[in-house]
Design a protein around this motif. Structure first.
Motif, mmCIF file in Angstrom:
data_model
loop_
_atom_site.group_PDB
_atom_site.id
_atom_site.type_symbol
_atom_site.label_atom_id
_atom_site.label_comp_id
_atom_site.label_asym_id
_atom_site.label_seq_id
_atom_site.Cartn_x
_atom_site.Cartn_y
_atom_site.Cartn_z
ATOM 1 N N ALA A 150 -16.537 61.525 -6.443
ATOM 2 C CA ALA A 150 -15.819 61.166 -7.665
ATOM 3 C C ALA A 150 -16.771 61.051 -8.859
ATOM 4 C CB ALA A 150 -15.087 59.849 -7.466
ATOM 5 N N ASP A 151 -16.222 61.405 -10.053
ATOM 6 C CA ASP A 151 -16.981 61.202 -11.291
ATOM 7 C C ASP A 151 -16.889 59.756 -11.735
ATOM 8 O OD1 ASP A 151 -17.779 63.907 -11.651
ATOM 9 O OD2 ASP A 151 -15.709 64.358 -12.223
ATOM 10 N N ALA A 152 -15.821 59.101 -11.355
ATOM 11 C CA ALA A 152 -15.638 57.696 -11.715
ATOM 12 C C ALA A 152 -14.738 57.060 -10.670
ATOM 13 C CB ALA A 152 -15.008 57.578 -13.097
ATOM 14 N N VAL A 153 -14.855 55.780 -10.520
ATOM 15 C CA VAL A 153 -14.029 55.069 -9.553
ATOM 16 C C VAL A 153 -13.297 53.940 -10.272
ATOM 17 C CG1 VAL A 153 -14.018 53.723 -7.414
ATOM 18 C CG2 VAL A 153 -15.656 55.594 -7.701
ATOM 19 N N GLY A 154 -12.020 53.774 -9.932
ATOM 20 C CA GLY A 154 -11.259 52.737 -10.613
ATOM 21 C C GLY A 154 -10.113 52.242 -9.749
ATOM 22 N N THR A 155 -9.259 51.425 -10.361
ATOM 23 C CA THR A 155 -8.151 50.815 -9.651
ATOM 24 C C THR A 155 -6.831 51.282 -10.260
ATOM 25 O OG1 THR A 155 -9.570 48.898 -9.513
ATOM 26 C CG2 THR A 155 -7.283 48.588 -8.831
ATOM 27 N N VAL A 156 -5.878 51.589 -9.410
ATOM 28 C CA VAL A 156 -4.561 51.992 -9.899
ATOM 29 C C VAL A 156 -3.882 50.779 -10.529
ATOM 30 C CG1 VAL A 156 -2.295 52.874 -9.250
ATOM 31 C CG2 VAL A 156 -4.341 53.797 -8.146
ATOM 32 N N VAL A 157 -3.491 50.913 -11.809
ATOM 33 C CA VAL A 157 -2.828 49.779 -12.461
ATOM 34 C C VAL A 157 -1.356 50.065 -12.749
ATOM 35 C CG1 VAL A 157 -4.905 48.789 -13.482
ATOM 36 C CG2 VAL A 157 -3.652 50.568 -14.711
ATOM 37 N N GLY A 208 5.070 64.507 -3.393
ATOM 38 C CA GLY A 208 4.984 63.971 -2.033
ATOM 39 C C GLY A 208 3.871 62.963 -1.826
ATOM 40 N N LEU A 209 2.949 62.889 -2.767
ATOM 41 C CA LEU A 209 1.842 61.951 -2.580
ATOM 42 C C LEU A 209 2.233 60.570 -3.097
ATOM 43 C CD1 LEU A 209 -1.113 64.250 -3.665
ATOM 44 C CD2 LEU A 209 -0.392 63.647 -1.345
ATOM 45 N N GLN A 210 1.681 59.556 -2.468
ATOM 46 C CA GLN A 210 2.011 58.174 -2.828
ATOM 47 C C GLN A 210 0.736 57.390 -3.130
ATOM 48 O OE1 GLN A 210 4.857 56.562 -3.067
ATOM 49 N NE2 GLN A 210 6.427 57.487 -1.779
ATOM 50 N N LEU A 211 0.788 56.532 -4.073
ATOM 51 C CA LEU A 211 -0.319 55.615 -4.360
ATOM 52 C C LEU A 211 0.277 54.307 -4.827
ATOM 53 C CD1 LEU A 211 -3.197 57.360 -6.356
ATOM 54 C CD2 LEU A 211 -3.357 56.187 -4.149
ATOM 55 N N GLU A 212 -0.256 53.206 -4.382
ATOM 56 C CA GLU A 212 0.296 51.940 -4.857
ATOM 57 C C GLU A 212 -0.656 51.304 -5.875
ATOM 58 O OE1 GLU A 212 -1.332 51.896 -1.441
ATOM 59 O OE2 GLU A 212 0.387 53.267 -1.348
ATOM 60 N N VAL A 213 -0.080 50.453 -6.670
ATOM 61 C CA VAL A 213 -0.858 49.699 -7.648
ATOM 62 C C VAL A 213 -1.853 48.816 -6.894
ATOM 63 C CG1 VAL A 213 -0.700 47.900 -9.403
ATOM 64 C CG2 VAL A 213 0.979 49.745 -9.363
ATOM 65 N N GLY A 214 -3.085 48.768 -7.395
ATOM 66 C CA GLY A 214 -4.091 47.921 -6.776
ATOM 67 C C GLY A 214 -5.064 48.704 -5.905
ATOM 68 N N ARG A 215 -4.699 49.940 -5.551
ATOM 69 C CA ARG A 215 -5.594 50.753 -4.718
ATOM 70 C C ARG A 215 -6.808 51.206 -5.523
ATOM 71 N NH1 ARG A 215 -3.689 54.514 -0.585
ATOM 72 N NH2 ARG A 215 -5.426 55.935 -1.043
#
Lengths: 369, 264
Positions: A286-293, A326-333
């Motif tokens: 990754a070029d950057a890492v963060g949190t899903v908000v 089809g892809l899923q991501l939750e807040v906080g990941r």
């Protein structure tokens, strides 16, 4: 049936005290090509079309068709037919007579004009509708008749003023396909205006972005998407990511990290732009890492907002990425972001809202509903 | 209220309204066909066409011709003038449009008697022929109606039709002839009808300015009413005065319906 339309330094002011509706617009529409003018409501794009058509007189500048200056040439003698957002079918004429209108005013006998009109109705796939009244048609059919009527005038330039924006999405797709087909068969010169960047992309070979009466940028849509010349262009095109930072020696520094600037931008404040479609969400590399908000559903895809920045870097940056179907991501990941170098653009200056995130897509789409 | 009553009521109201309009015509029709009808009898004692014959003798034929000519001329003049004024008032380019509108509507406020008395002398001095003076004054009297109707019509007229026609190659004249006039035909018919009625039913101006040389139906009706025992003749003349406008009204309504049908 195609001419080369050129607008040079076209300006239009309604009064000396008023802001210009058009401000020195230069535009070329080569013969047989399709140019889309993209702009929000009130940007002057319809006015530009009216100036080209001769329905409005510019205060300065010139409109030429095949190198002939059209100043002083009345609208009816310019050889340009226009299709408006409203179909404007003449209510006292049936469908065939509507399409035959241009021939009739030219003095073609009614029978011959109607025969030719039927050919154009076939062209827009409305055979069998000849004797219908405009009132009995659906919105999509009305707009097809309007298109046939304009084509039957055999214009050297076809002007389209948001012709499909009143139609629902399915019909709009059909009309795009119809227009593609018509272009293959007749290769008309087309100048169209729209507030929808997807429509501009679908219908225009090149796109000119207009705002506040000024031409901001023009070129192929791919180029506008990846290399917007300004924040305004990026926003009009639905770009969501504006990361404020600073340019130093050809590198952009921000809470997101340090990225190479592809175009030459002077040192100083600069905004990093990247389309949400170009941002990849990844686990490794990754070029950057963060949190899903935030996660917002948009049909089969979703918009995921990731906040990047931590204790080791001052400030935070938010990046919105489009998540595949089809892809899923939750807040906080926690997720990694990959920002391909070829998709990055930097414009000088500060972003308006602290550069974190603009949300222009809705406002552009709803512009002229 | 039950569903049945709710359906019945509008029908009943319509019936009462129709009766209200038709009722005055019933005694007229009876009188027109009565040779003798004296006081206590509910229906005429003797039926016949002597009233009609008397009316014809008194010049009903030329009265009809006079009234038709007057109504027709007034309609022919006041309709295009009203259309022009209405178009100007509906456009946003007219300076002081409120004032202009008020001036154009003012003939509704000033009683025709006053106008006729005032202009009579002037028209005599200018040696304007009596019939022309009557047509002139009635045209002015009809202008408020035609202007009002056409202003509303032009207000609802989509300027886009003109732009579209122009880009399709129509000259400004062709735009008027091939687009504006046909699209506005229902309104033009309504305006012409109102103007016709002004000419058709006028009495005051015809008497004062026409000086009795111009014979119209209202003049004949008035002179017949002034004598006693002429009820049958008056009834016949009055019916004659009602029928042509009624026929015209039906035509105008048909044009209007067609207009609504073709419009989205």
């Amino acid at each position: 049936m195609n001419g080369y339309l050129r607008l040079t330094g076209v300006s239009l002011r309604y009064g000396p005290q008023q802001e210009p509706a058009l401000d020195e617009v230069d535009l070329e529409v080569p013969a047989g090509s399709s140019v889309a003018i993209l702009g929000p409501s009130g940007s002057g794009k319809s006015t530009l079309l009216r100036v080209a058509a001769g329905l409005e007189e510019p205060t300065a500048g010139s409109v030429t068709l095949d190198d002939v200056d059209l100043a002083g040439t009345a609208a009816e003698n310019r050889g340009m037919a226009m299709v408006f957002q409203r179909p404007l079918l003449f209510p006292h004429l049936d469908v065939t007579d509507n399409v035959a209108f241009a021939d009739r005013v030219r003095g073609v006998p009614r029978r011959a004009a109607r025969r030719r009109a039927r050919e154009f109705l076939e062209l827009v796939q409305l055979a069998g509708f000849e004797r219908r009244t405009p009132r009995s048609l659906s919105g999509g059919q009305e707009q097809r008749v309007a298109l046939a009527r304009a084509l039957a005038a055999e214009p050297r330039v076809l002007l389209l003023d948001e012709p499909f924006s009143a139609l629902d999405a399915g019909l709009r797709e059909e009309m795009y396909e119809l227009l593609d087909e018509l272009r293959l068969r007749l290769s008309p010169t087309i100048l169209l205006v729209t507030h929808d960047h997807r429509e501009a992309d679908a219908l225009g070979d090149t796109v000119a972005v207009l705002d506040g009466g000024r031409l901001l940028q023009s070129g192929p849509m791919r180029q506008l998407y990846t290399r917007p010349a300004s924040l305004a262009v990026s926003r009009l095109l639905g770009g969501r990511n504006e990361i404020a930072g600073e340019v130093r020696g050809g590198w952009h520094h921000s809470p997101l990290g340090v990225f190479r600037v592809a175009t030459s931008v002077a040192d100083g404040p600069g905004v990093l732009l990247i389309r949400q479609e170009a941002v990849e969400l990844t686990g490794a590399d990754a070029d950057a890492v963060g949190t899903v908000v935030r996660v917002r559903r948009r049909g089969p895809r979703a918009l995921v907002t990731v906040e990047v920045g931590g204790p080791d870097r001052p400030g935070t940056a938010r990046v919105t990425a489009e998540l595949g179907p089809g892809l899923q991501l939750e807040v906080g990941r926690d997720v990694g972001l990959r920002l391909p170098a070829e998709a990055l653009a930097v414009v000088a200056g500060n972003a308006r809202q602290d550069g974190v995130e603009a949300d222009p897509v809705e406002s552009v789409d709803d512009g002229q509903r | 209220m039950t569903l049945g009553a709710r359906r019945l009521l509008p029908g009943l109201a319509l019936l009462l309204l129709a009766a209200w309009f038709v009722l005055p015509l019933v005694p007229l029709a009876l009188w027109g066909l009565a040779d003798r009808w004296s006081a206590p009898a509910v229906l005429p004692q003797e039926w016949g066409l002597s009233g009609v014959a008397e009316a014809a003798e008194q010049g009903a034929g030329s009265g009809v011709v006079g009234s038709l000519a007057l109504g027709g001329l007034v309609a022919m003049l006041a309709t295009p003038l009203g259309a022009l004024a209405g178009r100007a008032l509906a456009s946003r380019h007219l300076p002081a449009s409120v004032l202009v509108g008020a001036v154009l509507l003012s003939p509704l406020v000033v009683p025709p008697f006053v106008v006729a008395m005032g202009f009579d002398v002037l028209l005599l001095r200018l040696a304007v022929p009596a019939w022309a003076g009557v047509v002139l004054l009635l045209t002015v009297a009809a202008l408020p109606y035609t202007t009002y109707v056409m202003r509303t019509a032009y207000g609802g007229y989509d300027q886009g039709f003109d732009d579209e026609a122009r880009t399709l190659g129509a000259s400004p004249r062709q735009v008027v002839r091939l687009v504006q006039v046909p699209v506005l035909t229902p309104a033009l018919a309504a305006a012409a009808f109102l103007a016709f009625l002004v000419g058709w039913s006028d009495y005051v101006v015809t008497v004062l300015v026409g000086g009795g040389r111009l014979v119209t139906l209202p003049l004949l009706v008035a002179s017949a009413t002034s004598a006693v025992g002429n009820e049958a003749q008056v009834a016949a003349l009055s019916l004659l005065a009602v029928l042509p406008p009624l026929a015209l009204l039906l035509i105008v309504a048909a044009i209007g319906r067609r207009g609504r049908k073709v419009r989205a």
